[in-house]
Design a protein around this motif. Structure first.
Motif, PDB file in Angstrom:
ATOM      1  N   ASP A  24      -3.751  -3.538   3.762  1.00  0.00           N
ATOM      2  CA  ASP A  24      -3.482  -2.120   3.975  1.00  0.00           C
ATOM      3  C   ASP A  24      -4.528  -1.462   4.862  1.00  0.00           C
ATOM      4  OD1 ASP A  24      -2.030  -1.180   0.736  1.00  0.00           O
ATOM      5  OD2 ASP A  24      -1.248  -2.344   2.415  1.00  0.00           O
ATOM      6  N   VAL A  71       0.118  -6.663   2.630  1.00  0.00           N
ATOM      7  CA  VAL A  71       0.338  -5.253   2.964  1.00  0.00           C
ATOM      8  C   VAL A  71       1.376  -4.711   1.980  1.00  0.00           C
ATOM      9  CG1 VAL A  71       1.138  -3.621   4.719  1.00  0.00           C
ATOM     10  CG2 VAL A  71      -0.215  -5.627   5.388  1.00  0.00           C
ATOM     11  N   VAL A  88       2.990   0.957   2.258  1.00  0.00           N
ATOM     12  CA  VAL A  88       2.404   1.037   3.595  1.00  0.00           C
ATOM     13  C   VAL A  88       3.360   0.458   4.633  1.00  0.00           C
ATOM     14  CG1 VAL A  88       0.504   0.231   5.061  1.00  0.00           C
ATOM     15  CG2 VAL A  88       0.043   1.054   2.745  1.00  0.00           C
ATOM     16  N   ASP A 126      -2.676   4.510  -1.892  1.00  0.00           N
ATOM     17  CA  ASP A 126      -2.739   3.540  -0.810  1.00  0.00           C
ATOM     18  C   ASP A 126      -3.969   3.779   0.070  1.00  0.00           C
ATOM     19  OD1 ASP A 126       0.781   3.835  -0.647  1.00  0.00           O
ATOM     20  OD2 ASP A 126      -0.346   2.172  -1.493  1.00  0.00           O
TER      21      ASP A 126
END
Length: 331
Positions: free
Chosen positions: A26, A56, A60, A270
């Motif tokens: 991320d 990831v 995201v 995130d």
């Protein structure tokens, strides 16, 4: 309409040209988002494609799909992947094998690969006029090219030969640059303006003053990353470390995009994960960006951008980036 998130084997066959980048978590995805917005701000006419690993997060990936035309999932540890057996023999090249997936994107006729820690200051689309493999000489050893940017032609045959080369020869530096340089020995050299390493621009200041205004792609190679700098929320500018003042306009450009276009799209959870992986901690980010005033940051950033550096830092590019940010904020 957002991009379709697909597995690499499901990509449809069509001929076009694209910028390709890679995010393995991320944190690097956030850098890739800034890169994508910077390319758009400079008016690129090419597709934007990002390779992402399963590390990831899905949240995201969704944000990426609203900025990139193509979000393609790759995983070198997948037993169905042709790189899997090679990786078992050379496990130290895991990240390198992930990057090699860019040659499997045969739905594109030609691509330019860009590392996620790069920023477009001017439109670099002319790169697509160059042949495979075109790149910029590495500052540490100019006989080699820096693999942060390279022009290439996707090909399953080239991909398989690269895997074989990795098994037999390996990489002299343990990464993709050592591997690619021993494979593409007759590479085509292009100007430093297409991959300017930001941290060394002042080591030859006369050349930087003469040619700096033409820089198209800035590469934050090494320890000096934009997210490692101290961001002043009150002035809306980066407090550049002593001796790195020449980086100020590029860092301000990166942070303007991040603060205005990237950060608001990322859920707080995130953002913390991204900070843990490759940025500062979430607490540091909160301190640096808390209470930001948009109008003040743009005005102050522009003033610092232009002050004393009008002739050679690409001030026109700041106009493009600012105009693009403002247009996106109105959407």
């Amino acid at each position: 309409m957002g991009a379709e998130i697909v597995n690499v084997s499901d990509s449809k066959d069509f001929l076009t040209e694209a910028y390709v980048t890679l995010a393995t978590n991320d944190g690097y995805a956030v850098g890739a988002l800034v890169l994508a917005h910077s390319l758009k701000s400079q008016g690129t006419t090419r597709q934007l494609c990002i390779l992402v690993t399963t590390s990831v997060s899905e949240t995201v990936r969704s944000v990426l799909s609203n900025v990139f035309n193509h979000v393609i999932i790759v995983d070198v540890f997948d037993s169905k992947d042709s790189a899997h057996l090679s990786l078992l023999k050379r496990p130290e090249l895991g990240v390198t094998f992930t990057k090699l997936h860019c040659w499997t994107l045969t739905q594109f006729s030609k691509c330019v690969f860009l590392d996620a820690d790069m920023l477009a200051m001017r439109n670099p689309d002319e790169l697509f006029q160059y042949p495979e493999l075109s790149a910029v000489a590495d500052i540490g050893w100019p006989d080699c090219f820096n693999s942060g940017m390279f022009v290439y032609v996707p090909s399953k045959d080239t991909y398989e030969r690269l895997l074989q080369h990795a098994e037999v020869t390996g990489s002299f530096d343990g990464g993709d640059q050592g591997l690619l340089n021993t494979f593409f020995t007759n590479w085509n050299r292009v100007s430093f303006v297409f991959n300017m390493v930001a941290s060394v621009t002042y080591t030859y200041l006369p050349a930087y003053k003469k040619f700096g205004k033409d820089v198209k792609l800035v590469h934050f190679l090494g320890a000096t990353k934009p997210w490692h700098q101290r961001y002043d929320a009150q002035s809306g500018t980066v407090r550049t470390q002593s001796g790195y003042e020449q980086l100020t306009p590029y860092l301000n450009a990166w942070w303007n995009i991040y603060i205005n276009l990237v950060r608001p799209k990322l859920p707080e959870m995130d953002l913390r994960e991204a900070a843990r992986q490759s940025f500062a901690t979430a607490a540091q980010l909160s301190e640096r960006i808390g209470g930001l005033g948009l109008g003040e940051s743009l005005l102050e950033g522009r003033a610092r951008w232009e002050r004393g550096q009008v002739e050679y830092t690409g001030r026109d590019s700041f106009d493009n980036i600012q105009a693009y940010i403002e247009s996106r904020l109105k959407m």
